[in-house]
Design a protein around this motif. Structure first.
Motif, PDB file in Angstrom:
ATOM      1  N   ILE A 165       0.832  -1.204   0.000  1.00 35.97           N
ATOM      2  CA  ILE A 165       0.000   0.000   0.000  1.00 35.97           C
ATOM      3  C   ILE A 165       0.869   1.258   0.000  1.00 35.97           C
ATOM      4  O   ILE A 165       0.574   2.244  -0.702  1.00 35.97           O
ATOM      5  CB  ILE A 165      -0.924  -0.010   1.230  1.00 35.97           C
ATOM      6  N   LEU A 166       1.962   1.242   0.765  1.00 39.31           N
ATOM      7  CA  LEU A 166       2.850   2.402   0.834  1.00 39.31           C
ATOM      8  C   LEU A 166       3.499   2.671  -0.516  1.00 39.31           C
ATOM      9  O   LEU A 166       3.634   3.828  -0.928  1.00 39.31           O
ATOM     10  CB  LEU A 166       3.918   2.163   1.898  1.00 39.31           C
ATOM     11  N   ALA A 167       3.891   1.623  -1.229  1.00 36.49           N
ATOM     12  CA  ALA A 167       4.511   1.807  -2.547  1.00 36.49           C
ATOM     13  C   ALA A 167       3.523   2.413  -3.532  1.00 36.49           C
ATOM     14  O   ALA A 167       3.883   3.291  -4.331  1.00 36.49           O
ATOM     15  CB  ALA A 167       5.031   0.467  -3.058  1.00 36.49           C
ATOM     16  N   ILE A 168       2.280   1.972  -3.486  1.00 41.47           N
ATOM     17  CA  ILE A 168       1.261   2.527  -4.387  1.00 41.47           C
ATOM     18  C   ILE A 168       1.048   4.009  -4.101  1.00 41.47           C
ATOM     19  O   ILE A 168       0.977   4.837  -5.020  1.00 41.47           O
ATOM     20  CB  ILE A 168      -0.055   1.745  -4.243  1.00 41.47           C
ATOM     21  N   TYR A 169       0.966   4.375  -2.812  1.00 40.91           N
ATOM     22  CA  TYR A 169       0.722   5.772  -2.469  1.00 40.91           C
ATOM     23  C   TYR A 169       1.912   6.653  -2.851  1.00 40.91           C
ATOM     24  O   TYR A 169       1.733   7.752  -3.389  1.00 40.91           O
ATOM     25  CB  TYR A 169       0.435   5.899  -0.977  1.00 40.91           C
ATOM     26  N   ILE A 170       3.132   6.199  -2.569  1.00 41.51           N
ATOM     27  CA  ILE A 170       4.313   7.005  -2.896  1.00 41.51           C
ATOM     28  C   ILE A 170       4.424   7.206  -4.405  1.00 41.51           C
ATOM     29  O   ILE A 170       4.751   8.299  -4.890  1.00 41.51           O
ATOM     30  CB  ILE A 170       5.583   6.336  -2.332  1.00 41.51           C
ATOM     31  N   PHE A 171       4.114   6.171  -5.170  1.00 42.13           N
ATOM     32  CA  PHE A 171       4.230   6.252  -6.630  1.00 42.13           C
ATOM     33  C   PHE A 171       3.214   7.224  -7.218  1.00 42.13           C
ATOM     34  O   PHE A 171       3.503   7.931  -8.194  1.00 42.13           O
ATOM     35  CB  PHE A 171       4.047   4.861  -7.231  1.00 42.13           C
ATOM     36  N   LEU A 172       2.017   7.294  -6.628  1.00 43.95           N
ATOM     37  CA  LEU A 172       0.940   8.119  -7.186  1.00 43.95           C
ATOM     38  C   LEU A 172       0.645   9.355  -6.341  1.00 43.95           C
ATOM     39  O   LEU A 172      -0.397   9.980  -6.514  1.00 43.95           O
ATOM     40  CB  LEU A 172      -0.334   7.279  -7.333  1.00 43.95           C
ATOM     41  N   ASN A 173       1.551   9.709  -5.439  1.00 40.30           N
ATOM     42  CA  ASN A 173       1.286  10.801  -4.505  1.00 40.30           C
ATOM     43  C   ASN A 173       1.060  12.133  -5.215  1.00 40.30           C
ATOM     44  O   ASN A 173       0.126  12.879  -4.880  1.00 40.30           O
ATOM     45  CB  ASN A 173       2.450  10.920  -3.522  1.00 40.30           C
ATOM     46  N   GLN A 174       1.900  12.454  -6.207  1.00 39.59           N
ATOM     47  CA  GLN A 174       1.784  13.744  -6.887  1.00 39.59           C
ATOM     48  C   GLN A 174       0.463  13.865  -7.645  1.00 39.59           C
ATOM     49  O   GLN A 174      -0.165  14.926  -7.657  1.00 39.59           O
ATOM     50  CB  GLN A 174       2.969  13.936  -7.845  1.00 39.59           C
ATOM     51  N   ARG A 175       0.026  12.781  -8.265  1.00 37.79           N
ATOM     52  CA  ARG A 175      -1.257  12.824  -8.968  1.00 37.79           C
ATOM     53  C   ARG A 175      -2.409  13.022  -7.992  1.00 37.79           C
ATOM     54  O   ARG A 175      -3.394  13.702  -8.303  1.00 37.79           O
ATOM     55  CB  ARG A 175      -1.453  11.530  -9.767  1.00 37.79           C
ATOM     56  N   VAL A 176      -2.283  12.424  -6.811  1.00 36.52           N
ATOM     57  CA  VAL A 176      -3.327  12.616  -5.793  1.00 36.52           C
ATOM     58  C   VAL A 176      -3.398  14.071  -5.382  1.00 36.52           C
ATOM     59  O   VAL A 176      -4.485  14.655  -5.249  1.00 36.52           O
ATOM     60  CB  VAL A 176      -3.051  11.716  -4.575  1.00 36.52           C
ATOM     61  N   MET A 177      -2.253  14.709  -5.170  1.00 35.74           N
ATOM     62  CA  MET A 177      -2.241  16.105  -4.771  1.00 35.74           C
ATOM     63  C   MET A 177      -2.844  17.000  -5.855  1.00 35.74           C
ATOM     64  O   MET A 177      -3.591  17.931  -5.562  1.00 35.74           O
ATOM     65  CB  MET A 177      -0.799  16.554  -4.468  1.00 35.74           C
ATOM     66  N   ARG A 178      -2.535  16.701  -7.119  1.00 30.37           N
ATOM     67  CA  ARG A 178      -3.112  17.501  -8.202  1.00 30.37           C
ATOM     68  C   ARG A 178      -4.614  17.302  -8.301  1.00 30.37           C
ATOM     69  O   ARG A 178      -5.369  18.243  -8.557  1.00 30.37           O
ATOM     70  CB  ARG A 178      -2.441  17.137  -9.532  1.00 30.37           C
ATOM     71  N   GLY A 179      -5.056  16.085  -8.057  1.00 32.15           N
ATOM     72  CA  GLY A 179      -6.503  15.826  -8.087  1.00 32.15           C
ATOM     73  C   GLY A 179      -7.232  16.523  -6.981  1.00 32.15           C
ATOM     74  O   GLY A 179      -8.332  17.059  -7.161  1.00 32.15           O
TER      75      GLY A 179
END
Length: 300
Positions: free
Chosen positions: A278-292
């Motif tokens: 779960i941590l790897a998924i969040y770190i990989f997609l963190n920037q897209r989450v912030m933009r969303g």
């Protein structure tokens, strides 16, 4: 002759000029010190359990029972715990993927379409429909478990993964519809009006214009719902009656060895596998989450 009043600047003069700036820097640092302390404390609170969990995954059963909990493992090459954990966790991870991914696809497809219909299209009763979706957020999930279990039993769906897929989709739609309606509110209506004037149908406008403009928002909602569904325990524990159908959270809850004895080393290793995934998924997609999230921070 012109008289000059310039005097050479001495070392004492430079020190006197820099003293106020030093005082301001010291004052600014002192004012920020509580914030730094709070961040450091939060960092310790977050990282300490992860470090303790990782170290525990290398300990043997004897070390857990006889050594202090704060002691280091005798060997950092004890991968037998991970090997034993993976033999069971692989099935649990597969079941979680088989339930979460179809549910997530249905939530995104129906939720995005409903948000488009509620904010872009003009039709009678859309505000009432939005209120009904919002009411679904306020209904506690515990209230619907027993009626749902009865319905699934009568439909002969128990013993399969379909109860989880249907329940996850139904519980994830209200929040998704509300968030997607908020995101669509930020898009100028003139974009869709121009597409209609060019001859595009409603479905074409949604697929070719609305959905592509919502990519970051869709990814944000998908990750929020993914973490919610993946970490679910109550619904999965209610509707899974067979060990072969347990999701990862239910499997970790029942991770025991022979005669019902908890095997702490493999249990810690299994939890580490789940947490690191779960941590790897969040770190990989963190920037897209912030933009969303930033895309939805607009006034309605």
């Amino acid at each position: 002759m012109a008289l000059t009043t310039d005097r050479p600047i001495t070392t004492a003069g430079l020190a006197a000029q820099r003293q106020p700036e030093r005082n301001r820097n010291v004052g600014r640092t002192l004012r920020r010190l509580p914030g730094y302390a709070a961040v450091a404390l939060l960092l310790v609170v977050v990282t300490y359990p992860l470090i303790w969990l990782f170290l525990g995954s290398f300990k043997t059963q004897d070390e857990f029972l006889n050594n202090p909990t704060t002691s280091l493992p005798d060997s950092f090459t004890n991968f037998a715990n991970y090997s034993q954990a993976w033999s069971s966790v692989a099935t649990y991870l597969q079941n979680s993927l088989l339930t979460v991914l179809p549910s997530l696809a249905l939530i995104i497809a129906f939720g995005t379409a409903a948000g488009f219909a509620l904010e872009v299209l003009v039709w009678k009763g859309r505000q009432t429909t939005l209120m009904l979706f919002l009411a679904g957020i306020m209904i506690p999930g515990q209230m619907i478990l027993l009626p749902l279990f009865t319905v699934y039993f009568q439909l002969h769906l128990t013993g399969t993964l379909w109860p989880l897929i249907i329940t996850y989709t139904a519980t994830g739609l209200p929040l998704t519809v509300f968030m997607m309606a908020t995101y669509f509110r930020a898009i100028p209506k003139s974009v869709f009006e121009a597409a209609t004037m060019d001859g595009a149908s409603i479905i074409r406008s949604f697929i070719s214009i609305g959905f592509p403009m919502m990519r970051n928002s869709v990814l944000t909602i998908a990750l929020v719902q993914f973490f919610f569904l993946w970490n679910d325990l109550l619904i999965a524990l209610t509707f899974t009656t067979d060990d072969a159908q347990r999701t990862v959270q239910v499997g970790l809850l029942n991770f025991t060895g022979q005669f019902g004895v908890v095997e702490y080393g493999p249990t810690f290793a299994a939890i580490c596998i789940n947490v690191l995934l779960i941590l790897a998924i969040y770190i990989f997609l963190n920037q897209r989450v912030m933009r969303g999230l930033a895309a939805g921070a607009v006034k309605g």
